[in-house]
Design a protein around this motif. Structure first.
Motif, PDB file in Angstrom:
ATOM      1  N   THR A  51       0.896  -1.222  -0.120  1.00 19.33           N
ATOM      2  CA  THR A  51       0.068  -0.081   0.054  1.00 19.33           C
ATOM      3  C   THR A  51       0.918   1.270   0.112  1.00 19.33           C
ATOM      4  O   THR A  51       0.540   2.304  -0.689  1.00 19.33           O
ATOM      5  N   VAL A  52       1.780   1.246   0.730  1.00 23.94           N
ATOM      6  CA  VAL A  52       2.980   2.469   0.852  1.00 23.94           C
ATOM      7  C   VAL A  52       3.454   2.535  -0.638  1.00 23.94           C
ATOM      8  O   VAL A  52       3.657   3.818  -0.906  1.00 23.94           O
ATOM      9  N   ALA A  53       3.833   1.361  -1.338  1.00 22.45           N
ATOM     10  CA  ALA A  53       4.482   1.535  -2.600  1.00 22.45           C
ATOM     11  C   ALA A  53       3.432   2.327  -3.872  1.00 22.45           C
ATOM     12  O   ALA A  53       3.697   2.996  -4.393  1.00 22.45           O
ATOM     13  N   VAL A  54       2.176   1.830  -3.548  1.00 27.33           N
ATOM     14  CA  VAL A  54       1.005   2.631  -4.281  1.00 27.33           C
ATOM     15  C   VAL A  54       1.007   3.840  -4.036  1.00 27.33           C
ATOM     16  O   VAL A  54       0.805   4.588  -4.987  1.00 27.33           O
ATOM     17  N   TYR A  55       1.145   4.042  -2.707  1.00 21.19           N
ATOM     18  CA  TYR A  55       1.073   5.771  -2.428  1.00 21.19           C
ATOM     19  C   TYR A  55       2.227   6.357  -2.764  1.00 21.19           C
ATOM     20  O   TYR A  55       1.929   7.571  -3.462  1.00 21.19           O
ATOM     21  N   ALA A  56       3.328   6.036  -2.611  1.00 22.82           N
ATOM     22  CA  ALA A  56       4.601   6.535  -3.353  1.00 22.82           C
ATOM     23  C   ALA A  56       4.425   6.750  -4.892  1.00 22.82           C
ATOM     24  O   ALA A  56       4.662   7.634  -5.422  1.00 22.82           O
ATOM     25  N   GLY A  57       3.991   5.586  -5.589  1.00 25.97           N
ATOM     26  CA  GLY A  57       3.773   5.811  -6.868  1.00 25.97           C
ATOM     27  C   GLY A  57       2.611   6.902  -7.525  1.00 25.97           C
ATOM     28  O   GLY A  57       2.849   7.533  -8.367  1.00 25.97           O
ATOM     29  N   LEU A  58       1.874   6.719  -6.527  1.00 26.77           N
ATOM     30  CA  LEU A  58       0.703   8.020  -6.976  1.00 26.77           C
ATOM     31  C   LEU A  58       1.248   9.274  -6.902  1.00 26.77           C
ATOM     32  O   LEU A  58       1.129  10.241  -7.635  1.00 26.77           O
ATOM     33  N   VAL A  59       2.085   9.666  -5.979  1.00 30.36           N
ATOM     34  CA  VAL A  59       2.818  10.846  -5.424  1.00 30.36           C
ATOM     35  C   VAL A  59       3.699  11.243  -6.800  1.00 30.36           C
ATOM     36  O   VAL A  59       3.691  12.315  -7.349  1.00 30.36           O
ATOM     37  N   VAL A  60       4.445  10.220  -7.269  1.00 29.10           N
ATOM     38  CA  VAL A  60       5.523  10.260  -8.492  1.00 29.10           C
ATOM     39  C   VAL A  60       4.715  10.908  -9.550  1.00 29.10           C
ATOM     40  O   VAL A  60       5.151  11.632 -10.118  1.00 29.10           O
ATOM     41  N   VAL A  61       3.657   9.925  -9.946  1.00 29.03           N
ATOM     42  CA  VAL A  61       2.687  10.464 -11.024  1.00 29.03           C
ATOM     43  C   VAL A  61       1.811  11.597 -10.838  1.00 29.03           C
ATOM     44  O   VAL A  61       1.637  12.403 -11.824  1.00 29.03           O
ATOM     45  N   PHE A  62       1.337  11.734  -9.766  1.00 26.99           N
ATOM     46  CA  PHE A  62       0.291  12.918  -9.325  1.00 26.99           C
ATOM     47  C   PHE A  62       0.685  13.806  -8.172  1.00 26.99           C
ATOM     48  O   PHE A  62       0.249  13.685  -7.014  1.00 26.99           O
ATOM     49  N   PRO A  63       1.882  14.570  -8.365  1.00 28.80           N
ATOM     50  CA  PRO A  63       2.593  15.332  -7.287  1.00 28.80           C
ATOM     51  C   PRO A  63       1.491  16.372  -6.576  1.00 28.80           C
ATOM     52  O   PRO A  63       1.651  16.769  -5.381  1.00 28.80           O
ATOM     53  N   ARG A  64       0.611  16.669  -7.424  1.00 29.31           N
ATOM     54  CA  ARG A  64      -0.374  17.747  -6.695  1.00 29.31           C
ATOM     55  C   ARG A  64      -1.377  17.276  -6.002  1.00 29.31           C
ATOM     56  O   ARG A  64      -2.129  18.099  -5.319  1.00 29.31           O
ATOM     57  N   LEU A  65      -1.662  16.122  -5.671  1.00 29.45           N
ATOM     58  CA  LEU A  65      -2.805  15.372  -5.097  1.00 29.45           C
ATOM     59  C   LEU A  65      -2.276  15.649  -3.507  1.00 29.45           C
ATOM     60  O   LEU A  65      -1.206  15.611  -3.168  1.00 29.45           O
ATOM     61  N   ARG A  66      -3.263  16.106  -2.824  1.00 27.10           N
ATOM     62  CA  ARG A  66      -3.278  16.009  -1.426  1.00 27.10           C
ATOM     63  C   ARG A  66      -2.885  14.671  -0.694  1.00 27.10           C
ATOM     64  O   ARG A  66      -3.706  13.941  -1.307  1.00 27.10           O
ATOM     65  N   PRO A  67      -2.214  14.858   0.242  1.00 25.70           N
ATOM     66  CA  PRO A  67      -2.040  13.337   1.104  1.00 25.70           C
ATOM     67  C   PRO A  67      -3.357  12.522   1.468  1.00 25.70           C
ATOM     68  O   PRO A  67      -3.350  11.515   1.197  1.00 25.70           O
ATOM     69  N   LEU A  68      -4.252  13.241   1.799  1.00 24.38           N
ATOM     70  CA  LEU A  68      -5.742  12.729   2.011  1.00 24.38           C
ATOM     71  C   LEU A  68      -6.114  11.926   0.623  1.00 24.38           C
ATOM     72  O   LEU A  68      -6.640  10.783   0.852  1.00 24.38           O
ATOM     73  N   VAL A  69      -6.041  12.663  -0.342  1.00 25.91           N
ATOM     74  CA  VAL A  69      -6.511  12.068  -1.432  1.00 25.91           C
ATOM     75  C   VAL A  69      -5.831  10.864  -2.103  1.00 25.91           C
ATOM     76  O   VAL A  69      -6.277   9.501  -2.318  1.00 25.91           O
TER      77      VAL A  69
END
Length: 142
Positions: free
Chosen positions: A43-61
């Motif tokens: 789950t943390v890897a999915v989280y980090a991957g999402l931040v790499v692709v979509f860095p503007r998203l807020r942490p809650l999202v």
């Protein structure tokens, strides 16, 4: 935090998370603790991957999407399809898993909360660090 900096931190974290996941899977003996660690790292890897692709998203999202993805994958495992796919091509098991375990749903939720909280706290700390002495807080005018 500048988007480039957040993306770079997430990319570095993703590399470390994947390495840790491989160690858990390939080195540690099979146990409930190793299974829980692997699920949390997923789950943390999915989280980090999402931040790499979509860095503007807020942490809650990002936390909601990462947790939701992980739960969806776990529920998909209940169909047996991921296990069949993994028999044909073993690396599929790293992405889709092989067998449903209700405990994993709790682990995914906890991991998403920890990842989101860590990301939010890191962002706040970095914003405080980059402020000039005597300057008003960001978002406010003098």
């Amino acid at each position: 935090m500048p988007l480039t900096r957040r993306r770079l931190i997430a990319l570095l974290a993703l590399a470390l998370i994947v390495a840790a996941g491989l160690v858990v899977h390939l080195v540690l003996p099979s146990s409930a603790a190793a299974d829980i660690a692997g699920d949390a790292l997923y789950t943390v890897a999915v989280y980090a991957g999402l931040v790499v692709v979509f860095p503007r998203l807020r942490p809650l999202v990002v936390a909601l999407v990462a947790g939701g993805w992980s739960v969806a994958v776990e529920l998909f495992q209940a169909t047996g399809v991921p296990a069949d796919l993994a028999e044909r091509f073993r690396p599929v098991a790293f992405v889709l898993g092989t067998g449903f375990d209700a405990r994993d749903l709790v682990v995914y939720a906890c991991a998403a909360v920890v990842a989101g909280s860590t990301d939010a706290a890191t962002g706040r700390a970095l914003r405080r660090e980059t402020r000039r002495p005597g300057a008003p807080p960001q978002g406010r005018s003098a």
